[in-house]
Each structure stands twice: as structure tokens, then as C-alpha cells.
Write an enzyme that holds these catalytic residues in place. Structure first.
Site, short mmCIF file in Angstrom:
data_model
loop_
_atom_site.label_atom_id
_atom_site.label_comp_id
_atom_site.label_asym_id
_atom_site.label_seq_id
_atom_site.Cartn_x
_atom_site.Cartn_y
_atom_site.Cartn_z
CG ASP A 183 -1.91 -1.13 1.22
OD1 ASP A 183 -2.05 -1.80 0.18
OD2 ASP A 183 -2.55 -1.36 2.26
CG MET A 218 -5.34 -5.12 -3.41
SD MET A 218 -4.26 -6.37 -2.66
CE MET A 218 -5.46 -7.58 -2.12
N GLY A 219 -4.70 -1.19 -2.14
CA GLY A 219 -4.11 0.04 -1.60
C GLY A 219 -4.92 0.67 -0.48
NE ARG A 220 -7.14 -1.28 4.75
CZ ARG A 220 -8.25 -2.03 4.83
NH1 ARG A 220 -8.33 -3.16 4.17
NH2 ARG A 220 -9.23 -1.66 5.59
CD GLU A 258 -8.33 -2.56 -1.77
OE1 GLU A 258 -8.67 -3.71 -2.07
OE2 GLU A 258 -7.58 -2.31 -0.79
CG LEU A 310 -3.43 -12.45 -9.38
CD1 LEU A 310 -4.20 -12.14 -10.66
CD2 LEU A 310 -2.60 -13.70 -9.55
CD GLN A 311 -2.97 -5.17 -6.30
OE1 GLN A 311 -2.76 -3.98 -6.39
NE2 GLN A 311 -4.18 -5.70 -6.43
NE ARG A 312 -1.21 -10.17 -0.15
CZ ARG A 312 -2.27 -9.99 0.62
NH1 ARG A 312 -2.60 -8.78 1.00
NH2 ARG A 312 -2.99 -11.00 1.03
#
Lengths: 391, 391
Positions: free
Chosen positions: B125, B169-171, B226, B277-279
Site C-alpha cells: 500500500d 488494492m491500496g486501501r 479499491e 496477484l499484485q502482491r
């Protein structure tokens, strides 16, 4: 792999000294007479073709109707072919493209225009009959299986009770979802449950299987094919709005399943949707796939020069050798036919694949072919094709 | 990158001749006294650590409450630390982990147990303050930007009117969505529109921007964080059910946006959701990220040996050099603080990033570090860590 096959075609054409053009956006471009002059492209440019994802000449979803349904379309097409002096058409694609190819073979008979037509298989769905596999499928399966292997390590490190779902493409066929099974090296490895379009979705059975899986492994990785259907043959999910397309756009099945599982079991459920990533991920392709896509392109051109027509290049493993051979398959046998995952490739529980399927799949994934990287990212060339002035 | 940092810690501990164990599943394992004996692991094994995605010792989402809220938890933890003879704790994670680290620094004062505590940053993030970046972020951004570049070639080859959405993602922070901007090399390249959590979502404005984009380019690639929120600060989407977690699970924003766009404009809209997948995509990481994650681990151990405590390893570019330096940052300044994308990194239209952001990002993506491949797939080692018998 369309680009890799195109590279094979160009290579063979240069070798034979044959003039070549490409229809921009396939059939749509052919209709409009938008032809790209491939003879004018320097070698260093077309040789980069196979490093590119996507379809560098553009794809088409247009369908060529039967002659009687739209004779003006056929006459229009003939005018372009005739005007540009085109005697051979090579078509690269899945069963829709092979149907177009088959109809084009009627040109001589219908319109007195002698046209040679050869089909080159390419579909990540792998649902073309009469070829051992379709170029594009091995690379998509490799990307998905690698992703499952990575997702499994991620989800298992998060502690017990985690469930990860990955949605795959493939329309009515389960080849891509099944391909994820290559991720497992040992019994109990992810993917734990595959939801295949060939097996009717029964929520209660899935719940039982999930419970067993969580008891055994603590976590679960599920693969959900976009084309999963219930006992009544109804798709679990479709995209809400797809105007003017002959194809219903799928997608959303994994989220549907995830919501059900989360509600029934109070679990943390994650959903990844690979969507176009699985066919665009040039950075992780099968070298075998790439090589055979190029070979299929070369073969198509060579066959056309030998006067063949009305056939598709079928790929098959050569007997007793480590290599592959190309077999001519009648387009009439391929067009509109859909090869689903055979029952012998599906595990007895309906949530897995058989050892036979893995024997089929594994050789297809072999070898890597990294694209060039620059500044930390894959460096895809920006190729320009000049328009052919034929009018 | 947790594994890479762990490798750095182990390397430094071996070098210094210091005894080392790992808590299985972080704080949860520490509570239960589940400690892994890293001294017993042969070098050839821990040296493979950085080739692994996920977190090989397991992650935890447990939070250490303040002493007054749960003194028994603190006494329990002290018993484990004391019993196993642990004088130093290194914590690897995001702001939640740094809050735990900060609370652990109170052990001496509260319980008369002298404990040194060092934080090691790691979060895709990228929302930790006081560090130029958090390990994990560059690799996730690289994976996403590469994916956007590939998706763009795919969608542009499909002809006009196509829209592709990728959910990141990333909150609450837009770092990952913004990271996709590295995909563009020329003006007009994808991604065309970024929906960032820092910019309130206004559907009509998006529709206008999309129309302009489709007029200009024929197709559009959108990135949807997201954590996108509307004018009232409400999330566009959350996962339906997330029991017993301190964190609300996000996800579904892209599908929400896609449905809206499809309905309003009658477009073909595709949605990919990268999710874990991204992490987890170890096959496509930033070599710089990997190297600095290892260095952060080594540094944390070295600082602990020098008697430091209550700090996190902050990464920053060394002035006038091509290299990086580690700066001790007070945990009190880091814990619970959240670094959103600053306004200076967001483009004036609210749908893009500024040149300053790209100057920040691009150096972080540099270099590739392929994992070993076998049988066509990334070959991640299966590492086993023996339990430490301390009770």
C-alpha cells in the site's frame, strides 16, 4: 500468439518472395478495404512482432453471414479482394474465424472468384477441434498456473480459514480453468477445487468440498471458470450489458460463488479476476506455444503456395519424436465445432482434473520467452504498418 | 518482500553469530509460543527465501491492545519472550505492525522486561510515513504497470469503443493505482483515467472524461483503486462479509464503475481484478525493491546489535549518490499514521498523476529478478523451519 503466427507468415512470404498484406481489424478491415502493406515493412520491425501482446493488426468480432443472407456483403468483399489482387486469405483465430474461413472457400463457387483459404488456429479457450492444442492456450494456462502457485503461497501465509478464488476465461470450455491444475506439485497443493463449465454447479456439493478442504489444509484456492452453469444450464453470471455483439460477455461467476461461500461459512474470501490479463500477459508465455504459433503461420503460407485451400493447420505431436507436426484439417470439420474438456480429463469428484489431462498439459507449458525490458517494464515496440494503396 | 527482509535479517544474524528465531504467524504465534528455530536452518535454505512470494513464516492480523486494555495479553507475551530468552523483536509490516512495535517498546517500562524493538517497513500500500517507500510497493506497482501496458495492447487491438478496467488494492491510499501510470510512455498511452481514493468519485465527471478519451483514442483503460469513495466519503464497494477482522475488506469498486459506464454508454466493458496477484507475483518484481528489502532486514538486525530500539528502518535516497541510505525513524512517528498520495502527485484533472509522481516512481521499478523456473512454471522452494523447543 496472433502476432507470433503473423511473424511466421511474413517470414515465409519473404522467403518465397510473395507479396503480402494484412487486413486491419480482420474481416471488418477487409470489408472497408483497409489493407496494410506488409511488403513495405523492414525486417527488423516484423521480427519484433512475436514480442508483442495483443493483435498488432487489430481483431474483429464481425461474422461473415452465409451468401444467401447477405449477398451484398460478399460482393463487397470480392471487390476488395479483386481490386487488391488477393488470391489467398489466411485467417487466424478460433471457431468463429474458422467459420468465416469456411465461408470464404465458397467464393469461387458462388462468385467465380478463385480464393485459397487457410485457417491458423489461435484461441486461449483451446476449444478448436482437430488440433492437439490452439496456440495462445499454453501461454494463458502458464500464466494462470503460475498465478495460482503464487496466490497459494500468499493465501496460505495468511493463516487458517482463508479462501481465494481466481476467475478464468474460456467461455463454455474448461481448458483454462483446468490449466491451473499445473500449479500443484504435490497432493494437497493448490488449486484445491476447480469449477468447470463441463460440470454443473451445485452449491451444496461445493460447500461440502470446501469444508473438507479447509479441514485438511486450513485454506483453499478455488478456480472458477467464467462459463460455469447450474443444473438448468444457466450461467452463474454474465456482464450486464453487451450491445450489438454476437457474443454474450461472461464474467462475474467467481464473485457470485465468493458471496455465497462467505455468507454460508463466514469466511474471508478474496477474488481475483484475470480477465484479459491471461491472454495479454506476454511477459510470461510458453516458449513452445510461441514457437509453434510461428510455425503454424509459416506452414499456412507454405500450404497456400502449394495450392491447398479449405483447411486449417492442425498441430499434433509427432509420433516417436520430441517434435511437432502440422496436419491439414478440413475447415468444414472445424468451423463452429466446440471442443469441451472431455470427461476423461475431469477428475471423479468433478472439482479436479485427471492425470491424463496433466500429461496433456505439462509439455505445452515448457520454456520461457521474456520480452525485452526497459526502465523496469516490458518494452513492447510500437510498430507501424503503412496502408496499402490499391484503390 | 517480507521474505527478502527475513533473508537479510538471517544473513546479518549469521554474520554476527547471533541466535535467531521467528514467530510463526507473527504476533499470533508469539502469543502461543510457536517459535521457529532459524539457527537450525542450513544456509542453502534461507538463501532461497527471497525467491518466494508470500510470507514464509506466516502473517498475522492480530493487534496488540494497549496494556491497560488487556494486561493478561502482555504478561502472556512476556512469559514467551522471557522463556525463550528473546531480547530483541524485529517486526516487518505496515502501520498496524508499527503500532504493535511501538507498544512492545513499553515492555521495559510496564513489565520491567528490557526489550529492543525495531520495525522493518513492508506494505504494497506504500502508506507508511517517514520512509521514501515501503518495500513491496515497487514490485506491486511494477506488476500492475506491466499489466496495464499489456492490457492496453490487448484492448486497443479489439477496435473502437472498448473499455478495460483494472482494480488495484491500496486501501485508503492511491499509490498502487497511481503506480499504473508508469505504463504510459507517450501522451495518450494507457492508463487513460485513474480513479484514486484521494479524489472523490463523481460519476458524471468520469463519464465526461471517458467520452473525451473514447473520442481521442477509440478505447480506454481505467484503473480503479479499491478504496475509491464518493463525495460523502462512502466506499464504492466493500466485500459483503468480513467477520472478526479489524479491517474492512475492500474490493468490487471496478465492477461497480463498469456497470455504471456500460449502462450509461452501452459499451463493452471488461474488468480485471488483480487482488492478491499484485502482491504475490514474485515472477515480476523490482530488483531494487528486493535488494532494499534485504538491506532493511540486515540494517534492523545491525541496529538492534548496536542497542537501538523504538525505531523503524526508513529508506531514503542518498544525496548526490545513486544509492540508498537507512535512517532511523521513531516508531511513535510511524505507528497508525497513514500516508496518502500527496496532492502534488495528483494531476490537475483528478484522473492522472503529476510528473513529480512519475519522477518518484520510475527509479523504484528498476531491474528484474526472475525466480527459477522448472517445467514451465516458477519453481518456488518448499522451505521447512523446525520448531524451537524452548518450553
Amino acid at each position: 500468439m496472433v502476432n507470433a503466427s503473423a511473424q511466421g507468415v511474413i517470414e515465409a512470404a519473404r522467403h518465397a518472395g510473395v507479396s503480402l498484406c494484412a487486413a486491419r481489424h480482420g474481416l471488418s478491415g477487409l470489408h472497408r478495404g483497409e489493407l496494410l502493406d506488409l511488403d513495405a515493412v523492414p525486417q527488423r520491425q516484423w521480427q519484433q512482432l512475436s514480442t508483442l501482446p495483443g493483435t498488432c493488426f487489430g481483431a474483429s468480432r464481425e461474422m461473415l453471414p452465409p451468401y444467401n443472407a447477405a449477398p451484398e456483403t460478399w460482393h463487397q468483399l470480392r471487390d476488395v479482394l479483386c481490386g487488391a489482387g488477393i488470391g489467398t486469405v489466411l485467417l487466424n483465430g478460433g471457431n468463429g474465424s474458422m467459420t468465416i474461413a469456411l465461408r470464404l472457400t465458397e467464393f469461387g463457387q458462388r462468385l467465380g472468384y478463385p480464393l485459397r483459404v487457410i485457417g491458423i488456429p489461435k484461441t486461449i479457450d483451446n476449444d478448436l477441434v482437430a488440433t492437439h492444442f490452439s496456440p495462445g492456450y499454453p501461454s494463458a494456462a502458464k500464466y494462470l498456473a503460475a498465478s495460482v502457485r503464487e496466490l497459494a503461497l500468499d493465501v496460505s501465509s495468511l493463516g487458517p480459514g482463508r479462501v481465494m478464488l481466481l476467475e478464468t476465461m474460456g467461455r463454455n470450455a474448461g481448458w483454462l480453468a483446468a490449466g491451473c491444475a499445473a500449479a500443484a506439485r504435490h497432493p494437497g497443493d493448490a488449486p484445491h477445487l476447480l469449477l468447470l463449465p463441463e460440470v454443473p454447479y451445485r452449491p451444496e456439493r461445493l460447500l461440502d468440498a470446501l469444508d473438507t478442504c479447509l479441514r485438511r489444509h486450513g485454506h483453499a484456492v478455488l478456480v472458477v471458470a467464467e462459463g460455469v452453469r447450474d443444473d438448468n444450464g444457466l450461467l452463474l453470471a454474465e456482464q450486464p450489458y453487451t450491445p450489438g455483439s454476437p457474443f454474450q460477455q461472461l464474467g462475474g461467476a467467481a464473485q457470485r460463488v465468493a458471496s455465497y461461500l462467505a455468507q454460508q461459512r463466514g469466511l474471508h474470501v478474496h477474488v481475483a479476476v484475470a480477465d484479459c490479463l491471461q491472454r495479454a500477459a506476454r511477459h510470461l508465455v510458453s516458449a513452445l506455444d510461441l514457437r509453434l504459433a510461428q510455425a503454424a503461420g509459416r506452414t499456412a503460407l507454405e500450404w497456400a503456395l502449394q495450392g491447398q485451400s479449405g483447411v486449417m493447420v492442425g498441430l499434433r505431436p509427432a509420433r516417436g519424436k520430441e517434435d511437432w507436426e502440422m496436419a491439414a484439417v478440413a475447415l468444414a470439420d472445424v468451423a463452429d465445432a466446440e471442443r469441451l474438456l472431455p470427461a476423461s480429463y475431469i477428475g471423479a469428484d468433478g472439482f479436479s482434473v485427471s492425470p491424463d489431462f496433466l500429461d496433456y498439459l505439462r509439455p505445452l507449458l515448457q520454456g520461457e520467452d521474456w520480452p525485452p525490458f526497459a526502465d523496469g517494464l516490458p518494452s513492447y515496440p510500437s510498430l507501424q504498418w503503412p496502408l496499402l494503396r490499391w484503390q
